[in-house]
Design an enzyme around this catalytic site. Structure first.
Site, PDB file in Angstrom:
ATOM      1  N   GLY A  56     -26.718 -15.328 -29.520  1.00 16.36           N
ATOM      2  CA  GLY A  56     -27.666 -14.481 -29.982  1.00 16.36           C
ATOM      3  C   GLY A  56     -28.739 -14.907 -29.898  1.00 16.36           C
ATOM      4  CG  LEU A  61     -29.227 -14.189 -26.366  1.00 16.42           C
ATOM      5  CD1 LEU A  61     -28.780 -13.212 -25.432  1.00 16.42           C
ATOM      6  CD2 LEU A  61     -28.670 -15.258 -26.212  1.00 16.42           C
ATOM      7  CG  HIS A  62     -34.418 -19.369 -26.456  1.00 17.03           C
ATOM      8  ND1 HIS A  62     -33.636 -20.069 -25.742  1.00 17.03           N
ATOM      9  CD2 HIS A  62     -33.985 -19.441 -27.673  1.00 17.03           C
ATOM     10  CE1 HIS A  62     -33.137 -20.842 -26.408  1.00 17.03           C
ATOM     11  NE2 HIS A  62     -33.096 -20.481 -27.216  1.00 17.03           N
ATOM     12  CG  HIS A 105     -29.403 -18.594 -25.596  1.00 15.42           C
ATOM     13  ND1 HIS A 105     -30.800 -17.691 -26.254  1.00 15.42           N
ATOM     14  CD2 HIS A 105     -29.012 -20.143 -26.482  1.00 15.42           C
ATOM     15  CE1 HIS A 105     -29.819 -18.802 -27.626  1.00 15.42           C
ATOM     16  NE2 HIS A 105     -29.179 -18.964 -27.971  1.00 15.42           N
ATOM     17  CD  GLN A 131     -21.737 -22.092 -35.594  1.00 11.37           C
ATOM     18  OE1 GLN A 131     -20.872 -21.810 -34.479  1.00 11.37           O
ATOM     19  NE2 GLN A 131     -22.905 -23.089 -35.108  1.00 11.37           N
ATOM     20  N   GLY A 176     -25.985 -26.168 -24.233  1.00 12.72           N
ATOM     21  CA  GLY A 176     -27.167 -27.207 -24.238  1.00 12.72           C
ATOM     22  C   GLY A 176     -27.405 -28.496 -24.438  1.00 12.72           C
ATOM     23  CE  LYS A 198     -32.018 -25.454 -29.393  1.00 11.08           C
ATOM     24  NZ  LYS A 198     -31.569 -25.284 -31.270  1.00 11.08           N
ATOM     25  CG  MET A 223     -37.247 -22.632 -25.405  1.00  9.29           C
ATOM     26  SD  MET A 223     -37.189 -21.048 -24.188  1.00  9.29           S
ATOM     27  CE  MET A 223     -38.457 -21.279 -23.167  1.00  9.29           C
ATOM     28  CB  SER A 278     -32.194 -18.385 -32.056  1.00  8.99           C
ATOM     29  OG  SER A 278     -31.865 -18.099 -31.174  1.00  8.99           O
TER      30      SER A 278
HETATM   31  P1  AMP Z   1     -27.025 -20.041 -29.806  1.00 13.26           P
HETATM   32  O1  AMP Z   1     -27.009 -19.543 -29.480  1.00 13.26           O
HETATM   33  O2  AMP Z   1     -28.332 -21.318 -30.914  1.00 13.26           O
HETATM   34  O3  AMP Z   1     -26.032 -21.406 -30.552  1.00 13.26           O
HETATM   35  O4  AMP Z   1     -27.365 -21.164 -28.567  1.00 13.26           O
HETATM   36  C1  AMP Z   1     -25.915 -21.454 -27.536  1.00 13.26           C
HETATM   37  C2  AMP Z   1     -25.928 -21.845 -26.668  1.00 13.26           C
HETATM   38  O5  AMP Z   1     -27.439 -22.452 -26.268  1.00 13.26           O
HETATM   39  C3  AMP Z   1     -25.869 -23.646 -27.025  1.00 13.26           C
HETATM   40  O6  AMP Z   1     -25.113 -24.141 -26.026  1.00 13.26           O
HETATM   41  C4  AMP Z   1     -27.575 -24.466 -27.676  1.00 13.26           C
HETATM   42  O7  AMP Z   1     -26.915 -25.368 -26.879  1.00 13.26           O
HETATM   43  C5  AMP Z   1     -28.165 -23.751 -26.130  1.00 13.26           C
HETATM   44  N1  AMP Z   1     -29.213 -23.145 -26.049  1.00 13.26           N
HETATM   45  C6  AMP Z   1     -30.131 -22.923 -27.358  1.00 13.26           C
HETATM   46  N2  AMP Z   1     -31.467 -23.717 -27.156  1.00 13.26           N
HETATM   47  C7  AMP Z   1     -31.862 -24.293 -26.066  1.00 13.26           C
HETATM   48  C8  AMP Z   1     -32.280 -24.785 -24.991  1.00 13.26           C
HETATM   49  N3  AMP Z   1     -33.890 -24.642 -25.662  1.00 13.26           N
HETATM   50  N4  AMP Z   1     -32.437 -25.259 -23.886  1.00 13.26           N
HETATM   51  C9  AMP Z   1     -31.524 -25.147 -23.109  1.00 13.26           C
HETATM   52  N5  AMP Z   1     -29.878 -24.765 -24.060  1.00 13.26           N
HETATM   53  C10 AMP Z   1     -30.146 -24.442 -25.835  1.00 13.26           C
END
Ligand code: AMP
Length: 281
Positions: free
Chosen positions: A31, A33-34, A37, A61, A147, A149, A184, A186
């Site tokens: 969540g 989100l940007h 995501h 985690q 991602g 990242k 990007m 969160s």
């Molecule tokens: P998170 O909500 O941060 O756990 O991320 C969820 C998914 O979004 C994961 O697979 C991250 O690697 C991916 N993600 C987060 N930020 C980025 C970004 N800037 N570019 C590409 N994927 C991203």
């Protein structure tokens, strides 16, 4: 967009879609989100007939001193964004739904979880892999999108799928950046305006390394020193690690041969930011 909160209902939905021959894409998120995501969600729409986005801030985690309690949460905003992006199902389970009383299983990793983020966040990847394997069994996707990242996470999921024979295609989606290059995240929400400016040192140092390699530099120590030097010029930033490693095994390498991963973790204020780049001579 359907919102599903229960494991059983999610499994039934997936079973029914599978029986109708539809391909299911899963995008796991926590969540807040940007655009990064949402870019994964759009990729999922291309790769599958149905897109499921899971939204679950996974307590397993986070270490006790980490930001589980303060992790940004805005369900209404996330719901709207996902709806507007064409998500078919938002899977939003409660913690007790994923970890009911008596839950005991944990997936452990070997070498892949030791370097980089694994070295400073013990147990983190075990928590990630456990929840992702659980989500895979609940959503039963054909394809799952992660991602680049979070590069070490992506490699760990690839290994999980291979080792445990999940019949799932894992896609690594390129890092989505702000106009000025900041990856990007969160956690960028933790940055005040001054820190937000300081955070540019991550991308700047990665680009600098890329330029060095383009000019013929192949020595890992020289590249890592330059990256550390670049970040040291930013008083608000503190390097947690800057490592050159093999993109598959994540073992440290001394030189850029075919390809190398340059991975960074930097603390700025309350935020711990990560970024990486693949270097090719
Ligand atoms: P998170 O909500 O941060 O756990 O991320 C969820 C998914 O979004 C994961 O697979 C991250 O690697 C991916 N993600 C987060 N930020 C980025 C970004 N800037 N570019 C590409 N994927 C991203």
């Amino acid at each position: 967009m359907q919102i599903i909160e229960r494991v059983l209902e999610m499994q039934r939905w997936s079973e029914s879609e599978r029986r109708q021959g539809r391909r299911i894409a899963l995008v796991p998120t926590m969540g807040a989100l940007h655009e990064g995501h949402l870019s994964l969600v759009r990729d999922g729409k291309v790769r599958g007939d149905r897109v499921v986005v899971s939204l679950f801030v996974n307590p397993a985690q986070f270490a006790p001193q980490e930001d589980f309690a303060s992790y940004p949460r805005d369900f209404e905003r996330d719901r709207e964004l996902l709806n507007d992006t064409g998500t078919d199902v938002l899977f939003h389970p409660a913690v007790e739904e994923i970890y009911p009383e008596g839950f005991e299983t944990r997936i452990e990793f070997g070498e892949l979880s030791k370097p980089l983020c694994g070295a400073v966040r013990p147990g983190h990847f075990s928590g990630v892999a456990t929840v992702v394997a659980t989500l895979f069994n609940i959503v039963r996707p054909h394809v799952a999108i992660f991602g680049c990242k979070d590069y070490q996470q992506l490699q760990i999921i690839r290994r999980l799928v291979r080792d445990l024979n999940f019949d799932i295609e894992v896609i690594g989606h390129p890092t989505v950046r702000e106009g000025d290059g900041l990856a990007m995240s969160s956690r960028n929400a933790y940055l005040n305006p001054e820190e937000r400016k300081a955070a540019l040192c991550l991308y700047r140092s990665l680009r600098h390394a890329e330029e060095m390699v383009r000019r013929g530099e192949w020595c890992g120590a020289a590249i890592v020193d330059a990256v550390r030097g670049e970040i040291a010029r930013e008083p608000l930033a503190r390097v947690e690690y800057a490592t050159l490693c093999d993109p598959e095994s994540l073992r440290e390498v001394e030189r850029v041969e075919e390809t190398a991963l340059l991975a960074l973790a930097v603390r700025i204020g309350k935020a711990r930011l990560i970024d990486n780049i693949i270097l090719k001579p």
